[in-house]
Scaffold this motif. Structure first.
Motif, PDB file in Angstrom:
ATOM      1  N   ARG A  31       0.821  -1.223   0.000  1.00  0.00           N
ATOM      2  CA  ARG A  31       0.000   0.000   0.000  1.00  0.00           C
ATOM      3  C   ARG A  31       0.854   1.271   0.000  1.00  0.00           C
ATOM      4  N   GLN A  32       2.021   1.199  -0.671  1.00  0.00           N
ATOM      5  CA  GLN A  32       2.892   2.381  -0.654  1.00  0.00           C
ATOM      6  C   GLN A  32       2.269   3.569  -1.392  1.00  0.00           C
ATOM      7  N   ALA A  33       1.350   3.296  -2.318  1.00  0.00           N
ATOM      8  CA  ALA A  33       0.569   4.380  -2.915  1.00  0.00           C
ATOM      9  C   ALA A  33      -0.699   4.490  -2.090  1.00  0.00           C
ATOM     10  N   ARG A  35      -3.087   6.814   1.229  1.00  0.00           N
ATOM     11  CA  ARG A  35      -3.571   8.019   1.922  1.00  0.00           C
ATOM     12  C   ARG A  35      -2.566   8.735   2.802  1.00  0.00           C
ATOM     13  N   TYR A  40      -1.321  11.921  -2.988  1.00  0.00           N
ATOM     14  CA  TYR A  40      -2.438  10.991  -3.245  1.00  0.00           C
ATOM     15  C   TYR A  40      -3.751  11.650  -2.836  1.00  0.00           C
ATOM     16  N   ARG A  44      -7.369  12.024  -4.607  1.00  0.00           N
ATOM     17  CA  ARG A  44      -8.487  11.359  -3.934  1.00  0.00           C
ATOM     18  C   ARG A  44      -9.683  12.316  -3.792  1.00  0.00           C
ATOM     19  N   ARG A  52     -10.043   6.432 -10.134  1.00  0.00           N
ATOM     20  CA  ARG A  52      -8.572   6.405 -10.040  1.00  0.00           C
ATOM     21  C   ARG A  52      -8.023   5.068 -10.549  1.00  0.00           C
ATOM     22  N   SER A  79      -4.180  -0.371  -7.984  1.00  0.00           N
ATOM     23  CA  SER A  79      -5.414  -1.031  -8.408  1.00  0.00           C
ATOM     24  C   SER A  79      -6.067  -1.583  -7.153  1.00  0.00           C
ATOM     25  N   ASP A  80      -6.848  -2.631  -7.277  1.00  0.00           N
ATOM     26  CA  ASP A  80      -7.420  -3.256  -6.080  1.00  0.00           C
ATOM     27  C   ASP A  80      -7.681  -4.723  -6.355  1.00  0.00           C
ATOM     28  N   TYR A 157     -14.979 -11.478   0.568  1.00  0.00           N
ATOM     29  CA  TYR A 157     -15.699 -10.238   0.247  1.00  0.00           C
ATOM     30  C   TYR A 157     -16.961 -10.509  -0.565  1.00  0.00           C
ATOM     31  N   PHE A 210      -2.380 -11.735  -2.863  1.00  0.00           N
ATOM     32  CA  PHE A 210      -2.737 -11.339  -1.497  1.00  0.00           C
ATOM     33  C   PHE A 210      -3.802 -12.281  -0.947  1.00  0.00           C
ATOM     34  N   SER A 212      -5.175 -12.101   2.161  1.00  0.00           N
ATOM     35  CA  SER A 212      -5.192 -11.277   3.375  1.00  0.00           C
ATOM     36  C   SER A 212      -5.943 -11.915   4.530  1.00  0.00           C
ATOM     37  N   HIS A 324       2.008  -5.714   6.661  1.00  0.00           N
ATOM     38  CA  HIS A 324       0.722  -5.479   6.000  1.00  0.00           C
ATOM     39  C   HIS A 324       0.784  -4.063   5.453  1.00  0.00           C
TER      40      HIS A 324
END
Ligand code: CP3
Length: 349
Positions: A31-33, A35, A40, A44, A52, A79-80, A157, A210, A212, A324
């Protein structure tokens, strides 16, 4: 597909994945990119999360922000993991302050059997465009990592319909409807292989999977519901190294290391370096595992703990990272202290 990408100048990360000698361990942050970066937050405010993600120019700009700011040794495409459920016709909204919410979660066996992996890479072409553009814009500064969620974590999810601490609805569905669940896992596996292969064709030089929520499963359930699909995915990706991050699955380290076919294993901070080395093969690279909350400690403490982490893992076959994703309220200077301490490792600093 052949592209003419600029020549890679910093190959520390790829060399560590291959187990080659390195001057010092490479470093990047999950998550280096995100909030914690003021640049960023500017984007946002202007665009929604999926704007985005789905606009290659924006995804590219956000991916490169932390590279400009902190100069880690790898970039990860912005991305996600929830793009794959979207390609399987699950409606995903990212609600600020709440996280992901699915409009049509899987609640019945019919819902589950309706999940079919069709044209996944085609539907997610915007991710491939973002990867190709970012490879060009990075100009060879660092390698670019692609990624996907693991089937078990995506299932969590897709059934729960939102984030959760225990994903109780997803686990209940798994145990009440094993055949329907197995169908979903198989389609997710197919979709993920298709997606990751397309990312590699588009220019991803390594990929991370991932998982998670692996830590929500018992060792036996992990072996039944997560491991076989992870193995299928890693064995299907032949051209670039695969990093498996199964958070909370310390109990599966040995199997992941010996059987998964991964080039590297990502570790969370509940595992000691000694335990991880003991349980894994000597020829697998380990990645992690600084507690992201420790980035809130004073800077001298961050530097000391980072050096201690590398001392314990050893500088070879090791990639420094967090255990994480970085937290939104981490000061940029603290993130920089982490990255810089790795880069100064062994230089007498
Ligand atoms: O690492 C990177 O910099 C690349 C980008 C990335 C994002 N999500 C961007 C993002 C990556 C690798 C992910 C993976 C991801 N997404 C995972 C697996 C890793 C993990 O953290 O366990 C998961 C579980 C998701 C699902 C997801 N996406 C959640 C639960 C949330 C909401 C939580 C939150 O932090 O608000 C997201 C949103 C998300 N994905 C953000 C970012 C930068 C925050 C969106 C924002 O508010 O700007």
């Amino acid at each position: 597909m052949s592209h003419n990408f600029p020549e890679l100048k910093n190959d520390l990360f790829l060399r560590a994945l291959k187990g080659e000698e390195v001057e010092r361990p490479p470093v990047w942050m999950m998550r280096q990119a995100g909030r914690y970066l003021p640049q960023y937050m500017v984007l946002r405010k202007k665009y929604t999360f999926f704007e985005r993600v789905e606009t290659p120019e924006l995804a590219c700009e956000i991916t490169i922000q932390p590279i400009d700011e902190l100069e880690p040794d790898a970039a990860i495409i912005f991305s996600d993991i929830l793009t794959v459920p979207q390609a399987l016709n699950i409606d995903v909204q990212m609600v600020p302050g709440k996280g992901p919410v699915m409009g049509n979660p899987i609640r019945t066996e019919d819902d589950a059997f309706a999940i079919l992996a069709e044209d996944v890479a085609q539907k997610l072409q915007h991710v491939m465009d973002a990867i190709t553009l970012t490879r060009k814009e990075l100009n060879g500064r660092v390698p670019l990592i692609g990624f996907a969620g693991a089937p078990w974590t995506l299932f969590c999810y897709m059934v729960q319909g939102e984030g959760s601490k225990n994903f109780d609805k997803a686990k209940a569905f798994l145990f009440q409807h094993p055949d329907a669940s197995r169908h979903v896992m198989k389609e997710l596996t197919k979709a993920t292989i298709d997606y990751l292969r397309a990312q590699v064709d588009a220019g991803a030089q390594a990929v991370q999977v991932f998982d998670s929520w692996a830590g929500l499963l018992s060792p036996d359930d992990f072996n039944e519901w997560a491991m076989p699909y992870l193995m299928e995915i890693t064995h299907a990706i032949r051209d670039v190294p695969v990093i498996l991050f199964a958070k909370g699955a310390w109990y599966a380290l040995e199997r992941l290391s010996f059987k998964s076919g991964a080039a590297a294993l990502g570790l969370d901070w509940t595992i000691s370096p000694e335990f991880a080395r003991l349980k894994s093969r000597s020829e697998i690279t380990l990645q992690g595992n600084f507690d992201p909350t420790h980035l809130l400690a004073p800077i001298p403490e961050i530097r000391k703990q980072t050096r201690r982490m590398i001392d314990r893992f050893g500088a070879r076959r090791y990639i420094a990272n967090l255990g994480h994703g970085i937290l939104p309220h981490v000061p940029v200077d603290h993130a920089r202290a982490f990255v810089d301490s790795v880069k100064e490792y062994g230089s007498g600093e």
